[in-house]
Write a protein that holds these residues in place. Structure first.
Motif, PDB file in Angstrom:
ATOM      1  N   UNK A   7       0.853  -1.188   0.000  1.00 35.05           N
ATOM      2  CA  UNK A   7       0.000   0.000   0.000  1.00 35.05           C
ATOM      3  C   UNK A   7       0.890   1.240   0.000  1.00 35.05           C
ATOM      4  N   UNK A   8       0.340   2.350  -0.492  1.00 37.62           N
ATOM      5  CA  UNK A   8       1.120   3.571  -0.651  1.00 37.62           C
ATOM      6  C   UNK A   8       0.873   4.593   0.450  1.00 37.62           C
ATOM      7  N   UNK A  32       5.924  -4.776   1.668  1.00 36.84           N
ATOM      8  CA  UNK A  32       6.780  -4.930   0.496  1.00 36.84           C
ATOM      9  C   UNK A  32       6.296  -3.957  -0.568  1.00 36.84           C
ATOM     10  N   UNK A  33       7.112  -3.774  -1.608  1.00 37.90           N
ATOM     11  CA  UNK A  33       6.807  -2.740  -2.600  1.00 37.90           C
ATOM     12  C   UNK A  33       5.704  -3.132  -3.569  1.00 37.90           C
ATOM     13  N   UNK A  57      -5.323  -0.232  -6.381  1.00 34.39           N
ATOM     14  CA  UNK A  57      -4.693   0.842  -7.153  1.00 34.39           C
ATOM     15  C   UNK A  57      -3.227   0.540  -7.438  1.00 34.39           C
ATOM     16  N   UNK A  58      -2.663  -0.444  -6.751  1.00 38.11           N
ATOM     17  CA  UNK A  58      -1.256  -0.799  -6.937  1.00 38.11           C
ATOM     18  C   UNK A  58      -1.091  -2.137  -7.647  1.00 38.11           C
ATOM     19  N   UNK A  61      -4.091  -4.607 -14.067  1.00 37.76           N
ATOM     20  CA  UNK A  61      -4.927  -5.725 -14.512  1.00 37.76           C
ATOM     21  C   UNK A  61      -4.058  -6.942 -14.816  1.00 37.76           C
ATOM     22  N   UNK A  62      -4.438  -8.058 -14.254  1.00 38.15           N
ATOM     23  CA  UNK A  62      -3.704  -9.296 -14.492  1.00 38.15           C
ATOM     24  C   UNK A  62      -2.635  -9.594 -13.463  1.00 38.15           C
ATOM     25  N   UNK A  63      -2.254  -8.591 -12.649  1.00 38.17           N
ATOM     26  CA  UNK A  63      -1.164  -8.795 -11.683  1.00 38.17           C
ATOM     27  C   UNK A  63      -1.567  -9.773 -10.587  1.00 38.17           C
TER      28      UNK A  63
END
Length: 225
Positions: A7-8, A32-33, A57-58, A61-63
């Motif tokens: 998360x940011x 983690x990033x 938001x991080x 699509x597909x990740x």
């Protein structure tokens, strides 16, 4: 069980740590990033019981789907707004839970509990009813937000057909017209479907249909007489 956050927003991370600590369901929360970093952590430490938590938001699509294929042993909780399409997309890619950012205090403990037991957590998303249609609920031992993955075996062929139509966004009248049933009969079938799945509304039923990979039925084009 260790919760790994992606998360940011520092304030949100602090909030999640507080919620997780009070719930007593996880060890200290780490960060983690991105999902690739989480995958590397899981691969380097196969002895750890990890749960990932990623903001939608991080995750492009597909990740999520790619991560689930790479690390199927690590359940993933997606975090987003009160958005049914984003929720369905995340769960459709393989996330095991969807938690609304503004309701993390109430929903995260339930999501962690359900995920730990091998279930799928779906929040009680509001304002999801088709125009004017009453929200159907069923009483039963299955906690809100959980649907049983073996439920597809409990559905009759007719119920699976109706669930596919629900997944396609058809309302009760459209289902009745297509199957030559009364609206009352359709409602009886839907109540039985909800009970079998352990869901509380049509949005959760759509998520279950996505997870069960039922077909999305195209609208029938009326033929000329």
């Amino acid at each position: 069980m260790r919760l790994i956050l992606i998360d940011h927003e520092a304030a949100f991370v602090t909030r999640v740590r507080q919620v997780a600590r009070r719930a007593g369901l996880v060890e200290p929360v780490d960060e983690v990033a991105d999902l690739s970093a989480l995958a590397r952590l899981a691969e380097r430490n196969p002895q750890l019981t990890l749960v990932g938590m990623v903001s939608t938001t991080m995750a492009v699509r597909g990740a999520i789907k790619e991560f689930v294929q790479r690390c199927p042993q690590v359940p993933l909780i997606a975090v987003g707004g009160n958005d049914p399409e984003r929720m369905r997309a995340a769960l459709g890619e393989g996330a095991r839970a969807y938690v609304r950012r503004g309701d993390v205090g109430e929903e995260l403990p339930n999501a962690l509990d359900v995920v730990r037991d091998g279930g799928v957590f779906v929040p009680p998303v509001v304002a999801m009813r088709p125009g004017g249609e009453p929200l159907m609920t069923v009483a039963g031992p299955v906690p809100a937000g959980f649907f049983r993955e073996d439920a597809g075996k409990q559905l009759t062929p007719r119920q699976r057909e109706i669930l596919s139509m629900i997944r396609s966004g058809r309302n009760n009248q459209e289902i009745a017209d297509t199957l030559d049933l009364t609206v009352g009969t359709v409602k009886i079938h839907i109540t039985a479907i909800f009970k079998a799945l352990g869901v509380r509304n049509r949005t959760q039923a759509m998520v279950a249909a996505d997870w069960l990979d039922l077909p999305i039925l195209a609208q029938r084009v009326p033929t000329e007489a």
